[in-house]
Design an enzyme around this catalytic site. Structure first.
Site, PDB file in Angstrom:
ATOM      1  N   SER A 191      67.108 -11.903  32.100  1.00 64.33           N
ATOM      2  CA  SER A 191      67.018 -12.389  30.721  1.00 64.33           C
ATOM      3  C   SER A 191      66.076 -13.575  30.636  1.00 64.33           C
ATOM      4  CB  SER A 191      68.400 -12.828  30.232  1.00 64.33           C
ATOM      5  OG  SER A 191      68.776 -14.063  30.841  1.00 64.33           O
ATOM      6  N   ASP A 192      65.615 -13.874  29.443  1.00 64.08           N
ATOM      7  CA  ASP A 192      64.958 -15.148  29.182  1.00 64.08           C
ATOM      8  C   ASP A 192      66.036 -16.228  29.275  1.00 64.08           C
ATOM      9  OD1 ASP A 192      63.095 -17.034  28.581  1.00 64.08           O
ATOM     10  OD2 ASP A 192      62.741 -16.360  26.529  1.00 64.08           O
ATOM     11  N   TRP A 193      65.630 -17.475  29.316  1.00 67.83           N
ATOM     12  CA  TRP A 193      66.605 -18.558  29.400  1.00 67.83           C
ATOM     13  C   TRP A 193      67.558 -18.514  28.213  1.00 67.83           C
ATOM     14  CZ3 TRP A 193      65.592 -23.945  31.705  1.00 67.83           C
ATOM     15  CH2 TRP A 193      65.079 -23.804  33.004  1.00 67.83           C
TER      16      TRP A 193
END
Length: 615
Positions: free
Chosen positions: A22-24
């Site tokens: 995932s992205d942050w």
């Protein structure tokens, strides 16, 4: 939908066997994310995976086979990047000094300095540069980016730096010992947000429950270079009492007032914090949500202290992290007494009138160019355009440094004696600027993008920001220089443009076709008085279509380039190889004219011959 994208498209149709992460803070579920194909939640420590995923398995929401497949991909990635057998528990693997290409700190600094010089693009120069100043001269260094030079962008474009050498500091180091007085005026203010308090910060760590009083010994002490401070996971590896995400920290810094008046301090944090100035409480952190720390920090609170110029103050931040938070952080900002921009511009112009030469450093910062948001305008922030005009009117011997990471309008570009794009040049940007302005080295860069004259001329302008949350990428292939060539719109500066401190003539263009592609040859003659580099750029244009290329097809396209360094008065032969396989992949079948020059400007390209691209 996500499960279909990962399983059927990514895994089966595309054959991708790598890691999906995932992205942050992009993960917002446990079972749904695991079933949809997410292998790794970022950043750590995990919130929706970890123990939460273990509980989902025990409840039967996620099968053990799913977790096994996710773990297998993590191990597979670790194996592919060769970290499975490296020491990693509390120790770092260190490459022997003899095996490192740049073994010493001095060598690494020189590399950083050289890379910055090679990136600078000299956009215009009427002969002012290189800047030779005799002993006793006055050099005016003005502009908001002179003393606060941007070395990098914001968000994920930012890493912690040891010390950034500003343009002002670099010029002082170079010209000062040579008997040149270097004076500074900021010219105008560009920050809308309060800038962070800079300078060394002493960080002392305490276990949960410790008061942090002077009588309590800290568990660990380290230093940081200014605010904001951020922590992910354990702030200090190896301290057991800090492993549950609950710790206290005392952060101590100081600042010296540069003028009389009220100095405003601002506090924001993830967790709880308060600020003391010279031992007296000033700020208590808010519990309301704000915009800092990826919109997970508290709203700003502010307070002011009255100081006289030269007076120093000690700032102490008492901070406590919130248990279970994915990360921790605290921000302290400092805003000096406000001065009207009109007065600042006049002060800069007055200094310029007295000076023998002026360096005007304008630009943006991490506040304006950052991951996660778009700039609202192509113009320079604040009243910088007005500042440039005022300074140039006061002193014709002005070079403007554009300290940005992306194009700005620059409708004043024809006024200064010289304009140079310095980008975000890293820690030693100021030293590199001094090297180039003084002539110790040449500006070695060429524009990697086209600089438009105005925002309305850009290829994405008709399609941005779209409607209903959807943006159409309607440019197709007509991006960058291809768009300007197709629409016959003159930009401010073409892709590939860049001057040096000498002059070149290109000629002898020829094209030789072979079974594997083609070779373009050219002669480059240095007709100036000093050694320099030229970049020979090769473009192709379709020739078989009497009405020109079909709609959406670029009229010219870059096919190759080569850099050559030539001594003054000498001539060099340059060869640019064009691989047939590459041309066939990106070009329509047919015959193409081969054009050679030093930028993508169609009016300055010379015809070298033709090539045929097979179907």
């Amino acid at each position: 939908e996500h499960r279909w994208l990962v399983t059927e498209v990514l895994r089966e149709e595309w054959g991708f066997d790598g890691l999906v992460m995932s992205d942050w803070f992009g993960t917002q579920s446990t079972a749904a994310s695991a079933l949809a194909g997410l292998d790794l939640e970022m950043p750590g420590p995990p919130v929706y995976y970890g123990r939460a995923l273990e509980e989902a398995v025990s409840k039967g929401e996620v099968g053990e086979d799913i977790v096994t497949s996710r773990a297998r991909r993590l191990l597979q990635l670790a194996d592919r990047v060769k970290v499975l057998h490296r020491p990693h528990a509390g120790a770092e693997a260190v490459t022997p000094a003899s095996a490192r290409p740049h073994r010493t700190v001095a060598e690494r600094r020189q590399l950083s300095r050289r890379l910055a010089r090679r990136s600078f693009v000299l956009l215009s120069n009427d002969g002012l540069l290189p800047l030779a100043l005799p002993r006793g001269s006055l050099l005016a260094v003005v502009g908001p980016n002179a003393a606060s030079t941007s070395a990098q962008g914001g968000g994920s474009a930012q890493v912690n730096t040891e010390h950034v050498v500003s343009v002002l500091e670099g010029l002082q180091r170079h010209y000062g010992p040579r008997g040149v007085e270097v004076a500074h005026e900021v010219g105008c203010v560009t920050s809308e947000q309060t800038p962070p308090l800079q300078g060394p910060v002493r960080v002392e760590y305490f276990a949960p429950g410790d008061s942090g009083a002077d009588s309590v010994a800290p568990l660990h002490v380290e230093s940081a270079q200014g605010f904001p401070l951020r922590w992910l996971g354990d702030p200090v590896p190896g301290i057991e009492s800090l492993r549950q995400g609950a710790f206290r920290a005392r952060c101590t810094a100081s600042f010296t007032a540069v003028e009389d008046g009220e100095h405003e301090l601002v506090l924001s944090q993830v967790g709880a914090a308060r600020v003391l100035v010279d031992g007296s409480p000033l700020l208590e952190g808010s519990a309301e949500r704000g915009e800092r720390f990826y919109e997970r920090g508290s709203a700003d609170v502010s307070g002011s202290v009255e100081l006289e110029a030269g007076e120093s103050s000690r700032v102490v931040v008492e901070y406590e992290v919130t248990p279970g938070s994915p990360f921790a952080g605290v921000f302290v900002g400092l805003k000096a007494p406000a001065t009207e921009d009109g007065e600042l511009i006049e002060r800069a112009a007055a200094l310029a009138r007295r000076a023998d030469a002026v360096v005007c450093a304008v630009g943006t910062s991490a506040e304006w160019e950052s991951e996660g948001r778009d700039r609202a305008s192509m113009d320079l922030p604040g009243r910088q355009d007005e500042l440039v005009r005022a300074v140039v009117a006061a002193n014709a011997r002005t070079v403007v440094l554009v300290n940005t990471g992306s194009p700005v309008t620059m409708d004043w570009a024809d006024l200064p004696a010289a304009v140079m794009q310095t980008w975000f040049g890293g820690e030693l940007v100021g030293e590199a600027v001094a090297d180039v302005l003084s002539g110790l080295d040449e500006p070695g860069g060429r524009l990697p993008h086209t600089i438009p004259a105005r925002l309305e001329d850009t290829p994405a302008f008709p399609f941005y920001p779209g409607s209903g949350g959807h943006v159409a990428y309607g440019e197709g292939l007509l991006v960058g220089y291809r768009h300007y060539a197709a629409k016959a719109v003159a930009p401010r500066y073409w892709f590939g443009h860049g001057l040096t401190y000498t002059a070149f003539e290109q000629g002898g263009h020829d094209v030789t076709e072979s079974a594997t592609g083609a070779t373009v040859s050219a002669t480059v003659r240095n007709v100036g008085r000093r050694r320099g580099s030229e970049v020979v750029q090769v473009y192709v244009a379709h020739q078989d279509l009497p009405d020109g290329p079909p709609p959406g097809e670029p009229p010219i396209q870059l096919a190759g380039s080569a850099r050559v360094t030539v001594e003054a008065g000498a001539t060099a032969e340059v060869r640019v190889d064009l691989a047939g396989e590459t041309l066939e992949r990106f070009l329509m079948p047919g015959r193409y004219a081969v054009l050679v020059g030093a930028s993508a400007d169609p009016a300055r390209l010379a015809r070298a011959g033709e090539i045929r691209v097979a179907g």
